[in-house]
Design an enzyme around this catalytic site. Sequence first.
Site, mmCIF file in Angstrom:
data_model
loop_
_atom_site.group_PDB
_atom_site.id
_atom_site.type_symbol
_atom_site.label_atom_id
_atom_site.label_comp_id
_atom_site.label_asym_id
_atom_site.label_seq_id
_atom_site.Cartn_x
_atom_site.Cartn_y
_atom_site.Cartn_z
ATOM 1 N N ASP A 37 -1.246 -13.034 1.465
ATOM 2 C CA ASP A 37 -1.767 -11.862 2.323
ATOM 3 C C ASP A 37 -1.954 -12.560 3.863
ATOM 4 O O ASP A 37 -3.309 -12.645 4.016
ATOM 5 C CB ASP A 37 -2.935 -11.377 1.557
ATOM 6 C CG ASP A 37 -3.200 -9.900 2.380
ATOM 7 O OD1 ASP A 37 -2.661 -9.741 3.493
ATOM 8 O OD2 ASP A 37 -4.517 -9.373 1.893
ATOM 9 N N LYS A 85 -14.908 -8.479 0.024
ATOM 10 C CA LYS A 85 -14.530 -8.882 1.591
ATOM 11 C C LYS A 85 -16.239 -8.572 2.032
ATOM 12 O O LYS A 85 -16.701 -7.796 1.869
ATOM 13 C CB LYS A 85 -13.693 -8.179 2.375
ATOM 14 C CG LYS A 85 -13.381 -8.666 3.700
ATOM 15 C CD LYS A 85 -12.582 -8.201 4.412
ATOM 16 C CE LYS A 85 -12.226 -8.738 5.816
ATOM 17 N NZ LYS A 85 -11.262 -7.858 6.535
ATOM 18 N N GLU A 134 -10.828 -6.547 -4.811
ATOM 19 C CA GLU A 134 -10.858 -7.424 -3.776
ATOM 20 C C GLU A 134 -12.010 -7.255 -3.252
ATOM 21 O O GLU A 134 -12.115 -6.187 -2.320
ATOM 22 C CB GLU A 134 -9.400 -7.387 -3.169
ATOM 23 C CG GLU A 134 -9.342 -8.297 -1.903
ATOM 24 C CD GLU A 134 -8.102 -7.994 -1.123
ATOM 25 O OE1 GLU A 134 -7.165 -7.455 -1.739
ATOM 26 O OE2 GLU A 134 -7.965 -8.331 0.105
ATOM 27 N N HIS A 158 0.840 -1.322 0.059
ATOM 28 C CA HIS A 158 0.026 0.031 -0.004
ATOM 29 C C HIS A 158 0.821 1.023 0.170
ATOM 30 O O HIS A 158 2.011 1.075 0.531
ATOM 31 C CB HIS A 158 -0.799 0.203 1.378
ATOM 32 C CG HIS A 158 -1.887 -1.117 1.415
ATOM 33 N ND1 HIS A 158 -1.203 -2.173 2.300
ATOM 34 C CD2 HIS A 158 -3.064 -1.432 1.140
ATOM 35 C CE1 HIS A 158 -2.455 -3.028 2.303
ATOM 36 N NE2 HIS A 158 -3.337 -2.463 1.535
ATOM 37 N N MET A 182 2.735 -5.647 -7.855
ATOM 38 C CA MET A 182 1.345 -4.957 -7.693
ATOM 39 C C MET A 182 1.489 -3.964 -6.333
ATOM 40 O O MET A 182 2.515 -4.103 -5.631
ATOM 41 C CB MET A 182 0.573 -6.407 -6.748
ATOM 42 C CG MET A 182 -0.667 -5.975 -6.592
ATOM 43 S SD MET A 182 -0.978 -5.273 -4.791
ATOM 44 C CE MET A 182 -1.712 -6.933 -4.022
ATOM 45 N N ASP A 205 -5.006 -13.526 -3.583
ATOM 46 C CA ASP A 205 -4.454 -13.497 -1.995
ATOM 47 C C ASP A 205 -4.487 -14.762 -1.456
ATOM 48 O O ASP A 205 -5.538 -15.178 -1.227
ATOM 49 C CB ASP A 205 -5.093 -12.291 -1.520
ATOM 50 C CG ASP A 205 -4.725 -11.122 -1.777
ATOM 51 O OD1 ASP A 205 -3.633 -10.872 -2.515
ATOM 52 O OD2 ASP A 205 -5.233 -9.957 -1.171
ATOM 53 N N GLU A 258 -9.567 -13.481 -2.333
ATOM 54 C CA GLU A 258 -8.812 -13.734 -1.179
ATOM 55 C C GLU A 258 -9.149 -15.067 -0.511
ATOM 56 O O GLU A 258 -10.645 -14.786 0.072
ATOM 57 C CB GLU A 258 -8.548 -12.660 -0.345
ATOM 58 C CG GLU A 258 -7.792 -12.841 0.845
ATOM 59 C CD GLU A 258 -7.301 -11.648 1.977
ATOM 60 O OE1 GLU A 258 -6.976 -10.782 1.490
ATOM 61 O OE2 GLU A 258 -7.447 -11.970 3.229
ATOM 62 N N HIS A 281 -11.286 -14.075 2.893
ATOM 63 C CA HIS A 281 -12.482 -13.066 2.737
ATOM 64 C C HIS A 281 -13.637 -13.983 1.939
ATOM 65 O O HIS A 281 -14.662 -13.988 2.339
ATOM 66 C CB HIS A 281 -12.155 -11.929 1.584
ATOM 67 C CG HIS A 281 -11.025 -11.103 2.070
ATOM 68 N ND1 HIS A 281 -10.731 -9.996 1.610
ATOM 69 C CD2 HIS A 281 -10.478 -10.928 3.244
ATOM 70 C CE1 HIS A 281 -9.909 -9.139 2.172
ATOM 71 N NE2 HIS A 281 -9.546 -9.929 3.250
ATOM 72 N N ASP A 290 2.374 1.935 3.283
ATOM 73 C CA ASP A 290 3.340 0.717 3.700
ATOM 74 C C ASP A 290 4.797 1.465 3.767
ATOM 75 O O ASP A 290 5.648 1.172 4.626
ATOM 76 C CB ASP A 290 3.320 -0.466 2.995
ATOM 77 C CG ASP A 290 1.815 -0.997 3.360
ATOM 78 O OD1 ASP A 290 1.256 -0.823 4.258
ATOM 79 O OD2 ASP A 290 1.679 -1.885 2.587
ATOM 80 N N ASP A 330 -11.453 -11.681 10.507
ATOM 81 C CA ASP A 330 -10.277 -11.947 9.466
ATOM 82 C C ASP A 330 -9.211 -12.507 10.187
ATOM 83 O O ASP A 330 -8.426 -11.877 10.695
ATOM 84 C CB ASP A 330 -10.039 -10.531 8.812
ATOM 85 C CG ASP A 330 -9.267 -10.878 7.534
ATOM 86 O OD1 ASP A 330 -8.997 -11.854 7.126
ATOM 87 O OD2 ASP A 330 -8.928 -9.484 7.023
ATOM 88 N N ASP A 358 -6.362 -14.369 8.343
ATOM 89 C CA ASP A 358 -5.043 -14.273 7.547
ATOM 90 C C ASP A 358 -4.041 -15.295 7.899
ATOM 91 O O ASP A 358 -2.742 -14.963 8.367
ATOM 92 C CB ASP A 358 -4.607 -12.801 7.696
ATOM 93 C CG ASP A 358 -5.228 -11.902 6.946
ATOM 94 O OD1 ASP A 358 -6.164 -12.408 5.940
ATOM 95 O OD2 ASP A 358 -5.185 -10.481 6.984
#
Lengths: 379, 379, 379, 379
Positions: free
Chosen positions: B289, B185, B183, B56, B90, B247, B219, B222, B59, B257, B259
């Site tokens: 992810d 969710k 994406e 991002h 990406m 993802d 993902e 998700h 980030d 979530d 992950d």
Amino acid sequence: MSDTYSPRPEHKFSFGLWTVGNRGRDPFGDVVRPTLAPNDAVALLGEIGAWGVNLHDNDLVPIDASPSDRDRIVREFKSACERHHIVVPMATVNLFYDPVFRDGAFTANDPQVRAYAVQKTLRAMDLGAELGAKIFVLWGGREGTETDAARRADEAVKRLREAVNYLCQYSIDRKYGFRFALEAKPNEPRGDIYMATTGNYLGLIPTLQYPDMVGVNPEVAHEQMAGLNFVHAVAQAWEAGKLFHIDLNDQVSGRYDQDFRFGSANPKSAFFLVKFLEDVKYDGPRHFDAHAYRTEDYEGVKQFARGCMRTYLILKEKAVRWNADAEITALVAANGSNAGLPARDALLAQNFDRTAIAATGLNYERLDQLTMEVLLGVR
Amino acid sequence: MSDTYSPRPEHKFSFGLWTVGNRGRDPFGDVVRPTLAPNDAVALLGEIGAWGVNLHDNDLVPIDASPSDRDRIVREFKSACERHHIVVPMATVNLFYDPVFRDGAFTANDPQVRAYAVQKTLRAMDLGAELGAKIFVLWGGREGTETDAARRADEAVKRLREAVNYLCQYSIDRKYGFRFALEAKPNEPRGDIYMATTGNYLGLIPTLQYPDMVGVNPEVAHEQMAGLNFVHAVAQAWEAGKLFHIDLNDQVSGRYDQDFRFGSANPKSAFFLVKFLEDVKYDGPRHFDAHAYRTEDYEGVKQFARGCMRTYLILKEKAVRWNADAEITALVAANGSNAGLPARDALLAQNFDRTAIAATGLNYERLDQLTMEVLLGVR
Amino acid sequence: MSDTYSPRPEHKFSFGLWTVGNRGRDPFGDVVRPTLAPNDAVALLGEIGAWGVNLHDNDLVPIDASPSDRDRIVREFKSACERHHIVVPMATVNLFYDPVFRDGAFTANDPQVRAYAVQKTLRAMDLGAELGAKIFVLWGGREGTETDAARRADEAVKRLREAVNYLCQYSIDRKYGFRFALEAKPNEPRGDIYMATTGNYLGLIPTLQYPDMVGVNPEVAHEQMAGLNFVHAVAQAWEAGKLFHIDLNDQVSGRYDQDFRFGSANPKSAFFLVKFLEDVKYDGPRHFDAHAYRTEDYEGVKQFARGCMRTYLILKEKAVRWNADAEITALVAANGSNAGLPARDALLAQNFDRTAIAATGLNYERLDQLTMEVLLGVR
Amino acid sequence: MSDTYSPRPEHKFSFGLWTVGNRGRDPFGDVVRPTLAPNDAVALLGEIGAWGVNLHDNDLVPIDASPSDRDRIVREFKSACERHHIVVPMATVNLFYDPVFRDGAFTANDPQVRAYAVQKTLRAMDLGAELGAKIFVLWGGREGTETDAARRADEAVKRLREAVNYLCQYSIDRKYGFRFALEAKPNEPRGDIYMATTGNYLGLIPTLQYPDMVGVNPEVAHEQMAGLNFVHAVAQAWEAGKLFHIDLNDQVSGRYDQDFRFGSANPKSAFFLVKFLEDVKYDGPRHFDAHAYRTEDYEGVKQFARGCMRTYLILKEKAVRWNADAEITALVAANGSNAGLPARDALLAQNFDRTAIAATGLNYERLDQLTMEVLLGVR
């Protein structure tokens, strides 16, 4: 004796033959109610003030009926419909009950099954057309898997597309004028059903041969089984011009398919749904795809069906009240606007004060509490 | 020391900066790991054998960085990437952390917020392009509601479309060559997020101005949060030519979530996913992810990241084995075929013996058990 | 200006410091509201008409406060409570925020962590006692796993028992007179939390050293996260004499912990809950363990807190109305009775006509529809 | 031809008559397999190497059988069991199929239904005792509601307790020596079932008249329907001395009751379950309460049943391997210990360095990855 909450034909309330005719069989128990003949179901619907009746082919015509039996049954059914002032807005096909469909219909691995499923659907379209239906619903209850070892999931998509294209061509050829409404469901009776959500069908439709003929039939319970917000799915379908039909009932998330009386599991989400349909002036059928508890006899079935319609009308009145509430209206107006985006260069040059924008509360707690109070009838 | 399960560049394994850099903050607890500087994250990824890093905007570049700071950060990051042989396949934009986005970004009610969100994304696209990314992911984490009183859901769809069209135009104008991957969710951090499933985005894309530029980024977690079969969603996206990115992680259904490390919650569905991606020769990035448990230090973070890749490669080998297994192959072959449907008149004239067709078992229990035994390594 | 739905002290409405003081941090976003000092929270609660305030040790006293700071903070807090006519009915301990608890507190593998967790709790009990609390809640948010490789689950039960026994002994020794209320949750922040439901704690309590001192603190959201019927859990706890405290809020099933305003997600289940508590004359605190949406400022926080209490009182009035409704009362009376079972030999000799018994409908659709109409305020 | 994974009597693998005899009926579809007579089911179980068979009364004896028919059926069944070396370790009663139980059995509102349910159970106990069963399972599939307007939930608890006490007394009086195993389920076929989780029953048991006679029968699918960690529930039951029986199958969370082949939905949680049962040396029956996919004929049913046992044995071998793995063992040993808590005064005086304790990672990612590799057979 009529009141504000009494159903009238212009409300377009319809029930499937299989809904009021549901006999209460479930995975752990036997039937609890005697068979309700289709013509008696129509009489019942007339009595309680419904407008329409929908049916799978075999709700009316047994799967092995001879042509002459079939014709007699249809004739008598049409006569019953006329007698009780009930129309047939939608027809569909049963591709899930017979053991032949145990591995799917349009997506089955056996080409014979796929061919039979399409043939059966063509005949169900003939039946629907004969009864005056203009909407044809397709729910692929057996199109799925218990193990993904059985089939590549992209093959299933291709087979589904081939079948729907075939049906559209048939409707064109026969001049039936059907609009097809595809109904999603995430699971049950299969471990996983392909096209799990209304969104998946919205994604499939543009890849079809006749996308304009095909829309969706979202069902409250099916979307809520997966814990999804039903109003959001309906709104996307509506915005895309694809809300061809709707199945109303209720459901607690994360469970078996309950098909409860409309509004009886979560009146708040039912309220937002009714408000949306009325706000956008959706003018299709309000179809109740639900059934009475297994504790009921046919008197209870009538109470169930009356309750579906009555709750819809109660919520509709609350939607009017919500739209007219001055404090609510003011909060919504203060919320923002639909202003479009600035042109690129202007946008790139703009300075935003993030802290200032984020400093003021949005009053959504208040807005939601007022909504609850309208809903609970204390405002 | 390399072996069959060691990552190599051609596997295209990538991690987000936010994944190995996750500090373990959660709704009930503080951070447990010190900050990992982006360049150190790149070094870590190089050490463990990853191919790519995604990010991002924030980030890497703090939200309030000056232009000169921004340029220096980017320059040093590119240098770190080169040094560690890490590419940036990406890029994406953070439209969820800052309080300004508390009611959404592209779909917020406040037009200022929508404009700022688009501006921020344009700059993130500049950044991504500068770093060489050709895929731009959009995850609208705040595009949703806690109460549907706040916004008509169809308005949200329109606003989302306007924003994506704007971004596509910008990519065209700037010749960035981005492919956008949307994406989905279902919820968290909002009560409900619009575009709850990959299917919803597949439905939105054909209504956009530049549909060819836009695909999806499904993902695992998700889709599985809503209890949906992830492979089915991926297969539909692939079949539609829309699988632009993916993802990978893991998740127990019906929860927050999580992950988790790829394959660690349900290795069977991970197996079918890897098998699908390899069978169809998906050649995009395999992006993890996910993040390490909160019990770990950075040594544990490396173990976590190594485990993601290693499990992928273990499952890839099992997919090869499955495809080569004679008994499995025979069962699949006996399953049916992709034969097309008969022409209409032939089909209508055909007689089907339902009972005969349904009499023979399909051996899916055997097929699935063999699959389990390949998976468990006892076959 | 007071009305039927205005809170009064006898309603025993309490809020945690952490509820009105929630700053809106979530896994994907930063805080959106400034810190609310504990004494200001008490003032806020006084302003909106609450009766009590609850707290974790560190909601009031920072984890590293010196003894003198601690004493000053407590003194000033007591003074604020007196000034605003707010009592402290319940205290609890934070065993989840600090990184030291990343693998559990009472059930952590490290004996040092277990010892520290107990020590911290003893001091939180000192604090609670000093503030006049008679109920001590234990929520083991970190007592769980992401992988069951980490710990044998029966060891966790033993460790938990040892800790609770220790705390009971301390309360006896210090003559604090605490009743402990154990609070279950299925997951989040851990992948799985031990003692997932209120039922699990009801099963643990009889195995403790001082079972009479220990009951449960069921929370709406925690039971509903797992899709369970909250009223059933509360009723079992009540019937066993174990409903020592209750946490009111709301939650959509199968999701992250939402802690919504009471009654705002599903007013029907909230109605049955309020009706149960009022019917059985539960006289403990009605504690709202919820927080305002992240879209709100502190004005919105007040609206949120007022809404919790107001909705409770609206539903309480509806419960009275339901109990007084003649048609409802008649349907319930026709439902059956609490007659005991016949003696064994008489029972064995009895002939039952199953068909006759099952022939009549039970009118539950009607009963539920009437309930909905009471709830929606149209009856 | 036998191998490591071949079932032997000492493994105590049992199947219900209703499992291999399941005919594939579901809410949307008809039966797909012919009736399997009980004696043929026993022959099938003998053929595949099972040890025991369990049954509901009406799996063997039709609900309206005359006494002489009943006796003949029982005699012939015992003979079949002997012939095929199959024992009957557990019996149970069907209180869910007949319409008379549509509103519950022990908790029904109609006292006649409650009495009949108890009478039917007494006779099922006679039958079970005659067949040599020492475990009697009670699953109250109809003990629940679709609307909580129908019954106060605490009344249901009282009625349930009265019934179980009655049954215990009968077993004592008749010297049957039964141990009762109560089986929880959250929903389906009722909207909500009372005693939703194993924990709820662990809470009920201490309130019974003969608590020592009563334990639990946890079922994988029933706990996983609610998304709960099954191993945790089993561990709590075991630790309390209440694991009297266990039902093995598999299930995807948040769905209809799937009763899949053991280990086929999530082999990782199945692994931890088998490991727990073997580690604690559980010596009761391993009962598979599952059924074959609806796509199968009886050859597929055999494959299904063989797969249940084979997967158990594969996982059992992996548990041995896990326990013997040096790196795993070292990681677990480094994890902590079961040291008891310090005495109070020592504890209060202790200083803990939270930061130091929290500084080191716990290696759970590594531990879990190694577990996965043992599970996947690559270690």
